[in-house]
Design an enzyme around this catalytic site. Structure first.
Site, mmCIF file in Angstrom:
data_model
loop_
_atom_site.group_PDB
_atom_site.id
_atom_site.type_symbol
_atom_site.label_atom_id
_atom_site.label_comp_id
_atom_site.label_asym_id
_atom_site.label_seq_id
_atom_site.Cartn_x
_atom_site.Cartn_y
_atom_site.Cartn_z
ATOM 1 N N SER A 237 -26.419 83.629 54.807
ATOM 2 C CA SER A 237 -25.989 83.777 53.511
ATOM 3 C C SER A 237 -25.395 85.092 53.464
ATOM 4 O O SER A 237 -25.027 85.576 54.788
ATOM 5 C CB SER A 237 -27.388 84.546 52.878
ATOM 6 N N SER A 275 -27.085 78.184 52.365
ATOM 7 C CA SER A 275 -26.603 79.593 52.170
ATOM 8 C C SER A 275 -26.415 80.439 50.853
ATOM 9 O O SER A 275 -25.918 79.639 49.964
ATOM 10 C CB SER A 275 -25.086 79.552 52.943
ATOM 11 N N ASP A 277 -24.878 82.722 48.879
ATOM 12 C CA ASP A 277 -23.741 83.360 48.817
ATOM 13 C C ASP A 277 -23.704 84.089 47.343
ATOM 14 O O ASP A 277 -23.190 83.364 46.296
ATOM 15 C CB ASP A 277 -22.393 82.503 48.901
#
Length: 351
Positions: A237, A275, A277
Site C-alpha cells: 500500500s 494495494s 493506495d
C-alpha cells in the site's frame, strides 16, 4: 554507516517546478510532522519494527479551527478511519495519523485522548471528533500480530511534531517495504508564484508497495530488474498526504488528489489488486471554526478557468514521485520479524 542521501543529493531533479526551502510538506507555514519509532527484539523471538507518524496541518487547536480537506481512493484495499466524514463535510479536525494496519484502533484511541485532553467540550456540550488514521501493512518486518503500538505512542508522535521531517525507516515507516527495498516516510514540496504571492504544495508519503521488477527509474524511465527475489508478499500500500497553503475548496483538493496517481505510477506502480493506495489532502488557506460567529462564512478560492489549477496538478505529480524516491533513498536496511530483511536502496542504480 553511510549517511543516506535524498534524491536531489544524488543529482536527480524531478519536474520543472522549484522546491520549498526544506523540500518538505513542512514548507507550508504551520505544518509539522512527528514520529514515534518502536524497535525492540522480544524474548520470544519476535521483532517490533513499527511506529506512528503524525501530520499536523497547523499547530493550533485543530478541532476548534478545522482545515478544508478531501480524500481520494486510488485503490481501496485499505483500512483508514475518518475519510467518510472528510468527504461528507470537507474538513479535517484532527492530526492526520499514519501507522500499521492492525494498529489503527490504538492510534485512533490515542489521538482521541489527545483531542479530549485539549477540548473539554467534545462529547459533552458539542459533538464527537472525527480522527483521521491511515495505514500500511508492515508485517514482513514487524510482529504486526503483537499490536505493539499503543495509544500513548500516538500522543507521543503528535507532541514531538516539528518543522524538520525525518525520512526513511522512522515512525510509521519503520517496518515498511517499497519496490523490493526498504521503504517508509518520504516528503517533497513545490512552490509557485501567482499574482506576486508564493504558494506551496507539499507531500508526505508512507511507501509500502511493489516489487523490484516494478521499478521505473527517474529520468531514464527504465526498468532495472526483470524479476524479484525472495518470498511472495501481499501487494502492499501507500498513504499519500498532500497539503497546500493555496486557496482551494474540498472539490478542488480532490481533483489535485487524483493526480497523485500519476506520480505513483511514474515510480512503477500499477495500483495492484491488494494495494491500499489512499490520498488525503488539505489546504491551510482558510480555517473553519467549530463555533462560527456568524450564520454565513465567506471564503475565496482560485478559479479553475486558466492554468493555475493545472500547474498545481503538475506540482502534485512531481512532489508525489519525488517523495516516494526520498522514502527509498533515506531508508536504512532493517532486519526484523523471523529474520526478514529489507535492504536500503542502492544508489548505483541511478547511474
Amino acid at each position: 554507516m553511510e549517511h543516506r542521501r535524498r534524491l536531489r543529493d544524488i543529482g536527480i531533479k524531478i519536474g520543472r517546478f522549484e522546491t520549498g526551502n526544506l523540500n518538505s510538506i513542512t514548507d507550508i507555514e504551520g505544518v509539522k510532522v512527528g514520529h514515534k519509532t518502536i524497535i525492540e527484539d522480544l524474548h520470544n523471538g519476535n521483532s517490533i519494527r513499527t511506529g506512528v507518524t503524525a501530520i499536523l496541518p497547523h499547530s493550533d487547536n485543530l478541532f476548534k479551527e478545522k482545515v478544508i480537506g478531501s480524500s481520494y481512493v486510488i485503490n481501496g484495499f485499505g483500512k483508514t478511519t475518518g475519510t467518510i466524514q472528510i468527504e461528507e463535510l470537507g474538513v479535517i479536525e484532527s492530526p492526520i495519523m499514519l501507522t500499521n494496519t492492525l494498529s489503527v484502533p490504538a492510534v485512533t484511541e490515542g489521538t482521541i485522548r489527545y483531542l479530549l485532553d485539549h477540548n473539554d467540550d467534545i462529547g459533552s456540550v458539542t459533538g464527537t471528533v472525527n480522527v483521521v488514521v491511515g495505514e500500511c501493512n508492515d508485517g514482513f518486518l514487524n510482529d504486526i500480530r503483537g499490536m505493539h503500538v499503543r495509544p500513548k505512542h500516538a500522543i507521543e508522535a503528535i507532541i514531538s511534531a516539528s518543522k524538520g521531517v525525518v525520512e526513511g525507516s522512522v515512525g510509521a515507516g519503520t517496518g515498511m517495504s517499497c519496490l523490493g527495498f526498504k521503504g517508509g516516510i518520504g516528503t517533497s514540496s513545490r512552490v509557485i508564484t501567482v499574482d506576486g504571492t508564493k504558494y506551496t504544495l507539499g507531500v508526505l508519503v508512507l511507501s509500502n508497495y511493489g516489487k523490484k521488477e516494478d521499478i521505473l527509474m527517474p529520468e531514464s524511465n527504465k526498468r532495472v530488474y526483470k524479476s524479484s527475489e525472495g518470498v511472495d508478499l501481499p501487494d502492499g500500500s501507500i498513504m499519500i498526504i498532500i497539503g497546500t497553503d493555496a486557496p482551494f475548496n474540498e472539490r478542488q483538493l480532490q481533483r489535485i488528489s487524483k493526480r497523485a496517481a500519476f506520480g505513483l505510477s511514474r515510480t512503477g506502480s500499477s495500483a495492484a489488486h491488494g494495494s491500499g493506495d489512499i490520498v488525503i489532502s488539505f489546504s491551510t488557506a482558510h480555517r473553519i471554526r467549530h463555533y462560527p460567529s456568524k450564520l454565513r462564512q465567506t471564503y475565496s478560492f482560485f478559479v479553475e478557468d486558466g492554468p493555475i489549477i493545472s500547474d498545481f496538478f503538475e506540482m502534485a505529480v512531481e512532489a508525489v514521485e519525488e517523495a516516494i524516491w526520498n522514502s527509498l533513498c533515506k531508508a536504512t536496511t532493517i532486519v526484523g520479524q523471523k529474520g526478514n530483511r529489507r535492504d536500503e536502496f542502492p544508489y548505483h542504480l541511478f547511474k
